[in-house]
Design a protein around this motif. Sequence first.
Motif, PDB file in Angstrom:
ATOM      1  N   LYS A 160       1.428   5.149   1.338  1.00  0.00           N
ATOM      2  CA  LYS A 160       1.077   6.120   2.368  1.00  0.00           C
ATOM      3  C   LYS A 160       2.177   7.175   2.412  1.00  0.00           C
ATOM      4  O   LYS A 160       3.363   6.827   2.470  1.00  0.00           O
ATOM      5  N   ASP A 161       1.796   8.431   2.346  1.00  0.00           N
ATOM      6  CA  ASP A 161       2.757   9.537   2.400  1.00  0.00           C
ATOM      7  C   ASP A 161       3.872   9.384   1.358  1.00  0.00           C
ATOM      8  O   ASP A 161       5.047   9.574   1.662  1.00  0.00           O
TER       9      ASP A 161
ATOM     10  N   HIS B 298       3.743  -3.728   6.976  1.00  0.00           N
ATOM     11  CA  HIS B 298       3.792  -2.296   7.282  1.00  0.00           C
ATOM     12  C   HIS B 298       5.220  -1.748   7.385  1.00  0.00           C
ATOM     13  O   HIS B 298       5.466  -0.757   8.042  1.00  0.00           O
TER      14      HIS B 298
ATOM     15  N   TYR C 241       4.658   0.535   1.269  1.00  0.00           N
ATOM     16  CA  TYR C 241       4.779  -0.320   2.451  1.00  0.00           C
ATOM     17  C   TYR C 241       4.344  -1.734   2.101  1.00  0.00           C
ATOM     18  O   TYR C 241       3.384  -1.931   1.351  1.00  0.00           O
TER      19      TYR C 241
ATOM     20  N   TYR D 257       0.846  -1.184   0.000  1.00  0.00           N
ATOM     21  CA  TYR D 257       0.000   0.000   0.000  1.00  0.00           C
ATOM     22  C   TYR D 257       0.885   1.238   0.000  1.00  0.00           C
ATOM     23  O   TYR D 257       2.065   1.172   0.337  1.00  0.00           O
TER      24      TYR D 257
END
Length: 99
Positions: free
Chosen positions: A33-34, A42, A38, A31
Amino acid sequence: MFSNIVYKFTFNNIKDNKSPYMYIGSKSNCYIKDNKIYDKNHKQYLTSSTNQLVQELIKEGDYLLEILYKNDDYKSVLEKENELQLKYDVIHDDTYFNK
Protein backbone atom coordinates in the motif's frame (compact mmCIF):
# COMPACT_ATOMS: atom_id res chain seq x y z
CA MET A 1 -5.46 -9.60 0.12
CA PHE A 2 -2.24 -11.08 1.57
CA SER A 3 0.55 -12.28 -0.70
CA ASN A 4 3.95 -13.91 -0.54
CA ILE A 5 6.47 -11.87 -2.50
CA VAL A 6 10.06 -11.40 -3.59
CA TYR A 7 10.82 -7.69 -3.66
CA LYS A 8 13.62 -5.33 -4.54
CA PHE A 9 14.32 -1.97 -2.93
CA THR A 10 16.35 0.53 -4.91
CA PHE A 11 17.28 3.45 -2.66
CA ASN A 12 17.36 6.91 -4.20
CA ASN A 13 18.98 8.86 -1.39
CA ILE A 14 22.40 7.27 -1.11
CA LYS A 15 24.97 10.02 -0.59
CA ASP A 16 27.26 10.67 -3.55
CA ASN A 17 25.63 7.77 -5.45
CA LYS A 18 27.88 5.33 -3.59
CA SER A 19 27.10 1.64 -3.35
CA PRO A 20 25.34 -0.29 -2.01
CA TYR A 21 21.90 0.95 -2.92
CA MET A 22 19.72 -2.14 -3.61
CA TYR A 23 18.30 -5.00 -1.58
CA ILE A 24 16.44 -8.17 -2.63
CA GLY A 25 14.31 -9.98 -0.08
CA SER A 26 11.08 -11.89 0.46
CA LYS A 27 8.06 -11.55 2.71
CA SER A 28 5.14 -13.85 3.46
CA ASN A 29 1.59 -12.83 4.31
CA CYS A 30 1.93 -9.22 3.32
CA TYR A 31 0.35 -6.54 1.18
CA ILE A 32 1.53 -3.41 -0.61
CA LYS A 33 0.00 0.00 0.00
CA ASP A 34 1.43 3.38 -1.00
CA ASN A 35 4.72 1.78 -2.12
CA LYS A 36 5.24 0.16 1.29
CA ILE A 37 5.14 -3.46 2.44
CA TYR A 38 2.84 -4.27 5.38
CA ASP A 39 2.69 -7.49 7.38
CA LYS A 40 -0.48 -9.38 8.34
CA ASN A 41 -0.78 -7.16 11.45
CA HIS A 42 -0.80 -4.02 9.25
CA LYS A 43 2.64 -2.92 10.47
CA GLN A 44 5.13 -1.61 7.91
CA TYR A 45 7.71 -4.26 7.09
CA LEU A 46 11.30 -2.95 7.01
CA THR A 47 13.01 -6.19 5.84
CA SER A 48 14.76 -8.79 7.91
CA SER A 49 18.11 -7.18 7.11
CA THR A 50 20.14 -6.39 10.21
CA ASN A 51 21.84 -3.53 8.37
CA GLN A 52 20.80 -0.34 10.20
CA LEU A 53 21.27 1.80 7.09
CA VAL A 54 18.76 -0.35 5.18
CA GLN A 55 16.23 0.07 7.99
CA GLU A 56 16.77 3.85 8.08
CA LEU A 57 16.50 4.21 4.31
CA ILE A 58 13.20 2.32 4.26
CA LYS A 59 11.84 4.52 7.06
CA GLU A 60 12.82 7.61 5.05
CA GLY A 61 10.75 6.23 2.18
CA ASP A 62 12.87 7.47 -0.75
CA TYR A 63 13.08 4.21 -2.67
CA LEU A 64 11.63 2.29 -5.56
CA LEU A 65 9.82 -0.89 -4.55
CA GLU A 66 9.62 -3.58 -7.22
CA ILE A 67 7.71 -6.83 -6.78
CA LEU A 68 9.87 -9.38 -8.58
CA TYR A 69 7.72 -12.44 -7.90
CA LYS A 70 4.44 -13.35 -6.21
CA ASN A 71 3.05 -16.79 -5.36
CA ASP A 72 0.60 -18.36 -2.89
CA ASP A 73 3.22 -21.01 -2.07
CA TYR A 74 5.86 -19.45 0.17
CA LYS A 75 8.34 -22.25 -0.56
CA SER A 76 8.21 -21.21 -4.21
CA VAL A 77 8.85 -17.59 -3.15
CA LEU A 78 11.91 -18.60 -1.14
CA GLU A 79 13.23 -20.58 -4.09
CA LYS A 80 12.71 -17.61 -6.42
CA GLU A 81 14.40 -15.26 -3.93
CA ASN A 82 17.43 -17.57 -3.83
CA GLU A 83 17.43 -17.87 -7.64
CA LEU A 84 17.37 -14.08 -8.08
CA GLN A 85 20.00 -13.47 -5.43
CA LEU A 86 22.28 -15.93 -7.21
CA LYS A 87 21.47 -14.47 -10.63
CA TYR A 88 22.41 -10.96 -9.50
CA ASP A 89 25.25 -12.24 -7.30
CA VAL A 90 24.04 -10.03 -4.46
CA ILE A 91 26.66 -11.34 -2.04
CA HIS A 92 29.59 -10.19 -4.16
CA ASP A 93 28.02 -7.30 -6.08
CA ASP A 94 28.81 -4.09 -4.19
CA THR A 95 25.59 -2.44 -5.38
CA TYR A 96 23.52 -4.73 -3.09
CA PHE A 97 23.16 -4.59 0.70
CA ASN A 98 22.56 -8.36 0.82
CA LYS A 99 25.46 -10.13 2.53
